[in-house]
Design a protein around this motif. Structure first.
Motif, short mmCIF file in Angstrom:
data_model
loop_
_atom_site.label_atom_id
_atom_site.label_comp_id
_atom_site.label_asym_id
_atom_site.label_seq_id
_atom_site.Cartn_x
_atom_site.Cartn_y
_atom_site.Cartn_z
N UNK A 199 0.83 -1.20 0.00
CA UNK A 199 0.00 0.00 0.00
C UNK A 199 0.87 1.25 0.00
N UNK A 200 1.94 1.23 0.77
CA UNK A 200 2.85 2.39 0.80
C UNK A 200 3.50 2.61 -0.57
N UNK A 249 4.86 4.01 5.19
CA UNK A 249 6.32 3.87 5.17
C UNK A 249 6.89 4.52 3.93
N UNK A 250 8.16 4.87 3.99
CA UNK A 250 8.85 5.38 2.81
C UNK A 250 9.04 4.25 1.81
N UNK A 251 9.30 4.60 0.55
CA UNK A 251 9.46 3.58 -0.49
C UNK A 251 10.64 2.64 -0.16
N UNK A 252 11.72 3.21 0.36
CA UNK A 252 12.90 2.40 0.68
C UNK A 252 12.59 1.41 1.80
N UNK A 253 11.95 1.90 2.87
CA UNK A 253 11.63 1.02 3.99
C UNK A 253 10.61 -0.03 3.59
N UNK A 254 9.62 0.36 2.77
CA UNK A 254 8.60 -0.59 2.31
C UNK A 254 9.24 -1.70 1.49
N UNK A 255 10.22 -1.36 0.64
CA UNK A 255 10.92 -2.38 -0.15
C UNK A 255 11.70 -3.34 0.74
N UNK A 256 12.33 -2.78 1.78
CA UNK A 256 13.08 -3.63 2.72
C UNK A 256 12.14 -4.60 3.43
N UNK A 257 10.98 -4.09 3.85
CA UNK A 257 9.98 -4.93 4.52
C UNK A 257 9.50 -6.04 3.58
#
Length: 367
Positions: A66-67, A217-225
């Motif tokens: 979603x983010x 979440x930010x795009x970077x953090x969402x990708x990490x998750x």
């Protein structure tokens, strides 16, 4: 105004509690999955632990999707969710191919197609339709996907079955390899068409993103998750596969039923949860992209890749399904196309898809 504020606060509280619950289940479930597999706990107990853990991990993947969808748009967000969700099934299938379980892999691919088109889309339309009278999505994308679905399932899967009746085993495998290469090439061309050459050409009013909506979440953090959750789901799912035989004997499930229904549902749990959440929030473009886009990815990329990977193992996998599997997939494709081609849906259309899935599930259970 007071009632509106109260409802908003209650929804926020429920979401907060669910997020905390999912976090606790992941923190407890992942270590228990590792410890239980190493200590060989009872298969039925581990089956329950694995399934609950995967559902909790799916919640994190849904929030990350979603983010990303808010930042990058519904197409990219849905594509990423489908890709990470199918990565789990691809990993499970590779291990199954290595073990020589070609029938189970083909059955799980069938289950993914049926699960995404009938179960995921059906639940999304049904749950979203209970909250909203009508839900619209990009009709141009729906029609584009209809053509690809017809090609992937009816041409890509039916043709090998028909021609294999007049061919030797080696010729059938050669045909499967050729079709697999063509399917992969066309799938990559379809992505290039939608995301590069014709991006924004077929806009629809439902594609407009709320500029005031901020991602969790930010795009970077969402990708990490997404990456970490996918790795965890892959590990848990691989161990879950080893419990199917014992659980199947305990509950009287056949190998075909396990492949078509159980493996497919568990392997795609992340996508199931994400699509339903998006539909409930009236973000139907993302929900449809997850359900239909994931099906296209399974049929045009994952299945062909598995055919090519099987060449490295003793047991090769031709792209030849059984007649019941083929008829079920073709029926699901035609039913989905007839319902989604108008770019509009409601809870009753979701109920139709769910009813079709239940009928097929009963059939595979008794087969």
């Amino acid at each position: 105004m007071e009632w509106i504020k109260l409802v908003i606060n209650l929804k926020g509280l429920v979401n907060h509690l669910l997020n905390r619950l999912f976090f606790l289940v992941v923190v407890i479930g992942v270590p228990l999955s590792v410890i239980g597999s190493l200590m060989h706990w009872p298969y039925v107990l581990m089956f329950v632990i694995y399934c609950i853990t995967i559902v909790a991990l799916a919640g994190f993947m849904g929030r990350a999707t979603e983010s990303l969808a808010i930042v990058a748009g519904p197409r990219v967000g849905g594509l990423l969710n489908a890709t990470f969700g199918n990565a789990v099934e691809l990993i499970i299938s590779i291990f199954a191919l290595k073990a020589g379980l070609v029938g189970v892999v083909l059955a799980s691919l069938t289950g993914s197609v049926l699960g995404n088109l009938l179960l995921v889309a059906g639940l999304s339309f049904f749950v979203g339709g209970l909250k909203f009278k009508r839900q619209e999505f990009n009709v141009y994308d729906a029609r584009h996907n209809s053509g690809l679905l017809m090609f992937a399932v009816i041409v890509g899967f039916v043709i090998p079955e028909v021609f294999s009746m007049e061919m030797a085993e080696e010729q059938t495998l050669s045909l499967s390899i050729g079709i697999s290469v063509i399917l992969i090439a066309l799938y990559l061309a379809a992505l290039f068409f939608r995301l590069v050459t014709h991006r924004g050409v077929y806009q629809h009013e439902t594609d407009v993103v709320d500029e005031h909506e901020k991602p969790e979440w930010s795009a970077k953090f969402a990708m990490i998750v997404l990456i970490l959750a996918t790795i965890a789901v892959a590990y848990v799912s691989e161990n879950l596969v080893h419990t199917f035989e014992s659980v199947g004997e305990r509950f009287g499930w056949s190998e075909l039923f396990i492949g078509v229904i159980i493996v497919a549902i568990v392997g795609n749990a992340a996508e199931h949860a994400s699509a339903i959440v998006m539909a409930y929030k009236n973000k139907m473009n993302i929900a449809v992209e997850i359900a239909v886009g994931s099906t296209l990815q399974i049929a045009m990329f994952v299945a062909p890749v598995l055919v090519l990977i099987s060449l490295m193992f003793t047991e090769k996998m031709p792209l030849v399904f059984t007649i019941p599997e083929l008829i079920a997939m073709v029926t699901a494709v035609l039913l989905t196309i007839s319902i989604t081609n108008d770019g509009d849906t409601n809870w009753f259309e979701g109920a139709i898809l769910l009813a079709a899935y239940l009928i097929m599930g009963i059939g595979f259970y008794l087969l």
